[in-house]
Design a protein around this motif. Structure first.
Motif, PDB file in Angstrom:
ATOM      1  N   ARG A 107       0.833  -1.178  -0.007  1.00  0.00           N
ATOM      2  CA  ARG A 107       0.051  -0.024  -0.041  1.00  0.00           C
ATOM      3  C   ARG A 107       0.939   1.168  -0.058  1.00  0.00           C
ATOM      4  NH1 ARG A 107      -5.025  -1.054   3.886  1.00  0.00           N
ATOM      5  NH2 ARG A 107      -6.021  -2.659   2.671  1.00  0.00           N
ATOM      6  N   GLY A 108       0.404   2.157  -1.006  1.00  0.00           N
ATOM      7  CA  GLY A 108       1.128   3.553  -0.958  1.00  0.00           C
ATOM      8  C   GLY A 108       2.416   3.374  -1.643  1.00  0.00           C
ATOM      9  N   VAL A 109       2.869   2.310  -2.201  1.00  0.00           N
ATOM     10  CA  VAL A 109       4.132   1.888  -3.013  1.00  0.00           C
ATOM     11  C   VAL A 109       4.055   2.943  -4.342  1.00  0.00           C
ATOM     12  CG1 VAL A 109       5.519   0.359  -4.211  1.00  0.00           C
ATOM     13  CG2 VAL A 109       4.450  -0.208  -2.107  1.00  0.00           C
ATOM     14  N   ARG A 110       5.088   3.484  -4.473  1.00  0.00           N
ATOM     15  CA  ARG A 110       5.368   4.245  -5.966  1.00  0.00           C
ATOM     16  C   ARG A 110       6.390   3.303  -6.533  1.00  0.00           C
ATOM     17  NH1 ARG A 110       5.627  10.511  -3.642  1.00  0.00           N
ATOM     18  NH2 ARG A 110       3.763  10.437  -2.601  1.00  0.00           N
ATOM     19  N   ALA A 111       5.891   2.950  -7.796  1.00  0.00           N
ATOM     20  CA  ALA A 111       7.071   2.043  -8.583  1.00  0.00           C
ATOM     21  C   ALA A 111       6.606   1.982  -9.878  1.00  0.00           C
ATOM     22  CB  ALA A 111       7.091   0.643  -8.067  1.00  0.00           C
ATOM     23  N   ASP A 112       7.446   2.229 -10.998  1.00  0.00           N
ATOM     24  CA  ASP A 112       7.066   1.789 -12.131  1.00  0.00           C
ATOM     25  C   ASP A 112       6.797   0.585 -12.422  1.00  0.00           C
ATOM     26  OD1 ASP A 112       7.069   2.299 -15.109  1.00  0.00           O
ATOM     27  OD2 ASP A 112       9.240   1.605 -15.314  1.00  0.00           O
ATOM     28  N   GLN A 113       7.057  -0.421 -11.934  1.00  0.00           N
ATOM     29  CA  GLN A 113       6.543  -1.732 -12.447  1.00  0.00           C
ATOM     30  C   GLN A 113       6.867  -2.628 -10.929  1.00  0.00           C
ATOM     31  OE1 GLN A 113       8.798  -3.289 -15.449  1.00  0.00           O
ATOM     32  NE2 GLN A 113      10.626  -3.278 -14.609  1.00  0.00           N
ATOM     33  N   VAL A 114       5.916  -3.576 -10.786  1.00  0.00           N
ATOM     34  CA  VAL A 114       5.956  -4.524  -9.484  1.00  0.00           C
ATOM     35  C   VAL A 114       5.631  -5.983 -10.149  1.00  0.00           C
ATOM     36  CG1 VAL A 114       4.777  -5.191  -7.589  1.00  0.00           C
ATOM     37  CG2 VAL A 114       5.149  -2.853  -7.973  1.00  0.00           C
ATOM     38  N   SER A 115       6.844  -6.579 -10.010  1.00  0.00           N
ATOM     39  CA  SER A 115       6.851  -8.104 -10.358  1.00  0.00           C
ATOM     40  C   SER A 115       6.726  -9.249  -9.442  1.00  0.00           C
ATOM     41  CB  SER A 115       8.157  -8.539 -11.460  1.00  0.00           C
ATOM     42  OG  SER A 115       8.222  -9.764 -11.628  1.00  0.00           O
ATOM     43  N   LEU A 116       5.660  -9.900  -9.379  1.00  0.00           N
ATOM     44  CA  LEU A 116       5.316 -11.044  -8.509  1.00  0.00           C
ATOM     45  C   LEU A 116       5.347 -12.356  -9.311  1.00  0.00           C
ATOM     46  CD1 LEU A 116       2.837  -9.239  -6.058  1.00  0.00           C
ATOM     47  CD2 LEU A 116       5.243  -9.948  -5.654  1.00  0.00           C
ATOM     48  N   ASN A 117       6.153 -12.564 -10.239  1.00  0.00           N
ATOM     49  CA  ASN A 117       5.913 -13.690 -11.118  1.00  0.00           C
ATOM     50  C   ASN A 117       6.508 -14.815 -10.377  1.00  0.00           C
ATOM     51  OD1 ASN A 117       5.216 -11.717 -13.055  1.00  0.00           O
ATOM     52  ND2 ASN A 117       7.096 -11.666 -14.255  1.00  0.00           N
ATOM     53  N   TYR A 118       5.954 -16.031 -10.947  1.00  0.00           N
ATOM     54  CA  TYR A 118       6.452 -17.414 -10.531  1.00  0.00           C
ATOM     55  C   TYR A 118       6.716 -17.623  -9.290  1.00  0.00           C
ATOM     56  CZ  TYR A 118       7.094 -17.355 -15.510  1.00  0.00           C
ATOM     57  OH  TYR A 118       7.221 -17.007 -16.875  1.00  0.00           O
ATOM     58  N   ASN A 119       5.635 -17.217  -8.434  1.00  0.00           N
ATOM     59  CA  ASN A 119       5.533 -17.519  -6.965  1.00  0.00           C
ATOM     60  C   ASN A 119       4.356 -18.425  -6.740  1.00  0.00           C
ATOM     61  OD1 ASN A 119       7.493 -15.920  -5.189  1.00  0.00           O
ATOM     62  ND2 ASN A 119       6.850 -14.389  -6.876  1.00  0.00           N
ATOM     63  N   LEU A 120       3.870 -18.636  -5.505  1.00  0.00           N
ATOM     64  CA  LEU A 120       2.905 -19.516  -5.085  1.00  0.00           C
ATOM     65  C   LEU A 120       1.685 -18.774  -4.647  1.00  0.00           C
ATOM     66  CD1 LEU A 120       5.306 -22.201  -3.131  1.00  0.00           C
ATOM     67  CD2 LEU A 120       4.479 -22.191  -5.740  1.00  0.00           C
ATOM     68  N   ILE A 121       1.350 -17.683  -4.982  1.00  0.00           N
ATOM     69  CA  ILE A 121       0.373 -17.062  -4.346  1.00  0.00           C
ATOM     70  C   ILE A 121      -0.672 -17.648  -5.048  1.00  0.00           C
ATOM     71  CG2 ILE A 121      -0.665 -14.607  -4.711  1.00  0.00           C
ATOM     72  CD1 ILE A 121       1.913 -13.422  -5.267  1.00  0.00           C
ATOM     73  N   GLU A 122      -1.775 -17.459  -3.879  1.00  0.00           N
ATOM     74  CA  GLU A 122      -3.085 -18.343  -4.114  1.00  0.00           C
ATOM     75  C   GLU A 122      -4.192 -17.241  -4.326  1.00  0.00           C
ATOM     76  OE1 GLU A 122      -3.733 -21.081  -1.077  1.00  0.00           O
ATOM     77  OE2 GLU A 122      -1.733 -22.390  -1.944  1.00  0.00           O
ATOM     78  N   GLU A 123      -4.095 -16.123  -3.579  1.00  0.00           N
ATOM     79  CA  GLU A 123      -5.314 -15.068  -3.662  1.00  0.00           C
ATOM     80  C   GLU A 123      -4.699 -13.647  -3.558  1.00  0.00           C
ATOM     81  OE1 GLU A 123      -9.210 -13.959  -0.837  1.00  0.00           O
ATOM     82  OE2 GLU A 123      -7.778 -15.884  -0.501  1.00  0.00           O
ATOM     83  N   VAL A 124      -5.223 -12.805  -3.856  1.00  0.00           N
ATOM     84  CA  VAL A 124      -4.978 -11.308  -3.980  1.00  0.00           C
ATOM     85  C   VAL A 124      -6.089 -10.706  -3.078  1.00  0.00           C
ATOM     86  CG1 VAL A 124      -4.641  -9.149  -4.992  1.00  0.00           C
ATOM     87  CG2 VAL A 124      -3.781 -11.378  -6.208  1.00  0.00           C
ATOM     88  N   PRO A 125      -5.871 -10.165  -1.796  1.00  0.00           N
ATOM     89  CA  PRO A 125      -6.668  -9.774  -0.904  1.00  0.00           C
ATOM     90  C   PRO A 125      -7.273  -8.360  -1.295  1.00  0.00           C
ATOM     91  CG  PRO A 125      -4.497  -9.369  -0.102  1.00  0.00           C
ATOM     92  CD  PRO A 125      -4.264 -10.129  -1.429  1.00  0.00           C
ATOM     93  N   PRO A 126      -8.247  -7.937  -0.962  1.00  0.00           N
ATOM     94  CA  PRO A 126      -8.791  -6.554  -1.181  1.00  0.00           C
ATOM     95  C   PRO A 126      -8.059  -5.414  -0.808  1.00  0.00           C
ATOM     96  CG  PRO A 126     -10.097  -7.513   0.771  1.00  0.00           C
ATOM     97  CD  PRO A 126      -9.237  -8.387   0.189  1.00  0.00           C
ATOM     98  N   HIS A 127      -7.807  -4.481  -1.455  1.00  0.00           N
ATOM     99  CA  HIS A 127      -7.197  -3.298  -1.266  1.00  0.00           C
ATOM    100  C   HIS A 127      -5.799  -3.607  -1.060  1.00  0.00           C
ATOM    101  CE1 HIS A 127     -10.918  -0.778  -1.043  1.00  0.00           C
ATOM    102  NE2 HIS A 127     -11.196  -1.650  -0.151  1.00  0.00           N
ATOM    103  N   ALA A 128      -5.204  -4.558  -1.677  1.00  0.00           N
ATOM    104  CA  ALA A 128      -3.736  -4.872  -1.548  1.00  0.00           C
ATOM    105  C   ALA A 128      -2.914  -3.752  -2.327  1.00  0.00           C
ATOM    106  CB  ALA A 128      -3.264  -6.184  -2.471  1.00  0.00           C
ATOM    107  N   PHE A 129      -3.496  -3.095  -3.015  1.00  0.00           N
ATOM    108  CA  PHE A 129      -2.451  -1.898  -3.698  1.00  0.00           C
ATOM    109  C   PHE A 129      -3.162  -0.550  -3.352  1.00  0.00           C
ATOM    110  CE2 PHE A 129      -2.198  -5.647  -6.053  1.00  0.00           C
ATOM    111  CZ  PHE A 129      -0.816  -6.181  -5.823  1.00  0.00           C
ATOM    112  N   LYS A 130      -3.828  -0.361  -2.349  1.00  0.00           N
ATOM    113  CA  LYS A 130      -4.634   1.115  -2.082  1.00  0.00           C
ATOM    114  C   LYS A 130      -3.557   2.121  -1.992  1.00  0.00           C
ATOM    115  CE  LYS A 130      -8.100   2.961   0.925  1.00  0.00           C
ATOM    116  NZ  LYS A 130      -8.849   2.626   1.929  1.00  0.00           N
TER     117      LYS A 130
END
Length: 633
Positions: A48-71
């Motif tokens: 939350r609140g991160v300022r970035a040109d790109q965010v990469s979460l590739n090739y992990n084991l993520i099962e769910e993206v919660p609400p307001h994860a990038f608010k």
């Protein structure tokens, strides 16, 4: 960058932009790369609140993206590629991120995508994700320019938004009419402000709200989050950052002097927005209904009725008759069952076409990737192969029965016929089951046929289907020619007598009809299939559906009549069945009168039978063989 390091959780990065720092408003990250770790969850406040040109979460084991994860975050490019366990995206997963331009959800297991927070999205990638069932309306992605998807029918949904979501399209048309009236009759102040805006640097466009029509002195909004963060540090006149066309940061333009109406009218266009979408519709998957044409949609029901009713009638009479089971009767049961499966296959297609008329791409996923299409495809291939095999055995049995009429020991026995048909069933089940095991695919088209040939194994499989039909047809033609020759070949053996010549003509006509229907059924399908297999397709699926409805099921419609219903034996069995019910006695009596021959010397014992010369005796024996052959045909 923390890559391939066994990281189990997204670290807390919100402190990178701590407001206590003097240069916090100027700080931003070029990239946050957490690729190739063992991350299973995204903590609520990590990004939350991160300022970035790109965010990469590739090739992990993520099962769910919660609400307001990038608010309250400012992220231009966000990627979840390769998270094969990612199945759920909360409806508010991307809510609050007002600057997301590119999103990559390729090679995941998601079934749907949310739209909240994706109003400014320009590039969407969801490739190699066959689980994606439904795509939102194009009106939910107000700035989308390119979409790289998995299924062609999702691109069809973007191409025909009025059919994809009629309610959303109607709302859009209402809003467009209101905006056209407002922007077309604006005052001079609005026109001047519009020109001023166009002279400035490009601002991030804010299109019309989903359900809101704004007044002239208000500002257009696209999400609830905009109201909550529009006045914070991220969008202040100094010290904040926005993104340009390439997704990079730049200083924002002071737009406090531009009124809402000018802002809306400057971005308003009456022309429909086009999205570059792949995979595009092609010859195998056009953007159309299952049947394609209206006349084809009506015709298929007549074909279904003829195939289903005719073959059920044959099975009903043959299976309920208590007479001794013969080889021809045994083979006719198998032929009628295989042709009935073809009728059921067409019935399934007709029902799906009727249900999804006008908006097939909304039903395409459930149909093509569901159990229904697999069952329909299995029935199609199974019935086709079993029908071809049974027709070949029926022809060989007739050839044996007529050619060796005098030698009863050379006839095909019922036990031998049963063993042969067991082999035919196993072969047909094998050929129909291979696409279910991964050799070719029934889901490649809406008509559920294995038509794609992407590998050598698939090409060999399809070639074997065509070769089987070709060998069967040649065998049938050769056998019927031999039968015709053995029965006289034109009446020469009978001195050109009128009765013999008439019998020859009847036999020849029946043979021509049997061979002709087989040729019309198999030849067009085999020819165009062979050309497609050779890499030179001469017909696409849209026109190939004509072959499917009019040529492919021709045998299924004609066989019950040619081989059973129109024969004397079937009529005799039918009358016997009716007589056992005790009803329609008038019909039974009428048939008995028509079938009773006139009295002759053979039927009247008081009249001695005339003696025949030896030559005439041989002729009479040949005539009996000929009549037996005609009865079989």
């Amino acid at each position: 960058m923390i890559t391939t390091s066994g990281l189990l959780e997204v670290p807390l990065l919100s402190h990178v932009h701590d407001s206590s720092k003097s240069n916090a408003s100027l700080s931003y990250l070029q990239a946050v790369d957490l690729e190739g770790n063992h991350i299973k969850r995204i903590p609520a406040h990590a990004l939350r609140g991160v300022r970035a040109d790109q965010v990469s979460l590739n090739y992990n084991l993520i099962e769910e993206v919660p609400p307001h994860a990038f608010k309250n975050a400012q992220i231009s490019k966000l990627s979840f590629r390769g998270n094969t366990k990612l199945r759920k995206l909360d409806p508010l997963a991307f809510a609050g991120n007002l600057l997301l331009r590119q999103l990559d959800l390729s090679d995941t297991s998601i079934t749907s995508i949310p739209t909240k927070g994706l109003e400014k999205l320009e590039v969407l990638r969801i490739e190699k994700t066959p689980t994606l069932k439904y795509i939102p309306s194009i009106y939910e992605f107000q700035q989308l320019e390119r979409a790289y998807l998995t299924h062609h029918f999702h691109c069809c949904a973007f191409a025909f938004p009025e059919r994809h979501n009629p309610a959303r399209h109607a709302l859009y048309e209402t809003q467009k009419a209101i905006m056209a009236q407002r922007c077309g009759h604006g005052n001079q102040k609005t026109t001047a402000l519009t020109r001023k805006r166009r002279a400035m640097e490009r601002l991030s466009p804010i299109l019309l709200a989903n359900t809101q029509v704004l007044d002239d002195d208000s500002t257009a909004t696209t999400s609830e989050e905009y109201d909550s963060v529009a006045n914070d540090d991220y969008f202040s006149d100094t010290g904040s950052f926005e993104y340009d066309d390439q997704g990079d940061f730049h200083a924002p333009v002071n737009n406090t002097s531009i009124q809402g109406v000018a802002y809306e009218c400057g971005n308003f266009s009456l022309n429909p927005r086009k999205v570059e979408c792949t995979p595009r519709s092609n010859a195998l998957n056009p953007c159309e209904d299952v049947m394609g044409w209206s006349w084809l949609r009506a015709s298929v029901w007549f074909v279904v009725a003829a195939a289903v009713v005719g073959n059920i009638a044959v099975l009903l009479v043959l299976l309920t008759n208590h007479t001794e089971l013969t080889v021809p009767r045994f083979l006719m049961c198998h032929l009628a069952f295989s042709d009935l499966c073809t009728g059921l296959y067409l019935f399934m297609l007709a029902v799906v076409d009727l249900r999804s008329y006008g908006e097939f791409f909304n039903y395409a996923y459930d149909w093509q990737y569901g159990v229904g299409c697999k069952i329909a495809g299995f029935l199609s291939v199974f019935s086709g192969q079993l029908s071809v095999f049974t027709l070949t055995i029926v022809t060989l049995e007739r050839w044996f029965a007529i050619t060796y009429a005098i030698y009863l020991e050379r006839r095909i026995s019922l036990t031998a016929a049963a063993k042969i048909m067991i082999g035919g069933w196993l072969f047909s089940i094998l050929m129909a089951g291979l696409p279910l095991a991964g050799v070719s695919d029934y889901s490649s088209t809406s008509i559920c046929l294995p038509v794609e040939s992407e590998s050598v194994g698939v090409a060999v499989y399809q070639g074997s289907l065509f070769l089987t039909n070709a060998v069967a047809w040649v065998t049938i033609v050769v056998c019927y020619v031999q039968i015709y020759r053995s029965l006289g070949g034109g009446g020469e053996k009978y001195g050109g007598r009128g009765a013999a010549a008439a019998a020859e003509r009847r036999i020849a006509n029946k043979m021509a009809l049997l061979i002709g229907t087989d040729l019309l059924c198999w030849a067009p399908v085999a020819f165009f299939g062979a050309t497609a297999l050779a890499g030179v397709p001469l017909v696409d699926v849209s026109h190939g559906k004509v072959l499917l409805v009019f040529f492919y099921p021709l045998n299924a419609c004609a066989n019950p009549f040619l081989y059973a219903i129109l024969t004397k034996q079937y009529r005799r069995d039918l009358i016997t069945l009716i007589a056992r019910t005790g009803k329609c006695n008038w019909l039974v009596e009428k048939y008995k009168l028509a079938a009773t021959p006139p009295p002759t010397a053979h039927t009247n014992p008081s009249a001695p039978a005339p003696l025949l010369p030896l030559v005439d005796y041989h002729r009479s024996q040949s005539q009996v063989t000929k009549e037996n052959g005609e009865a079989l045909l």
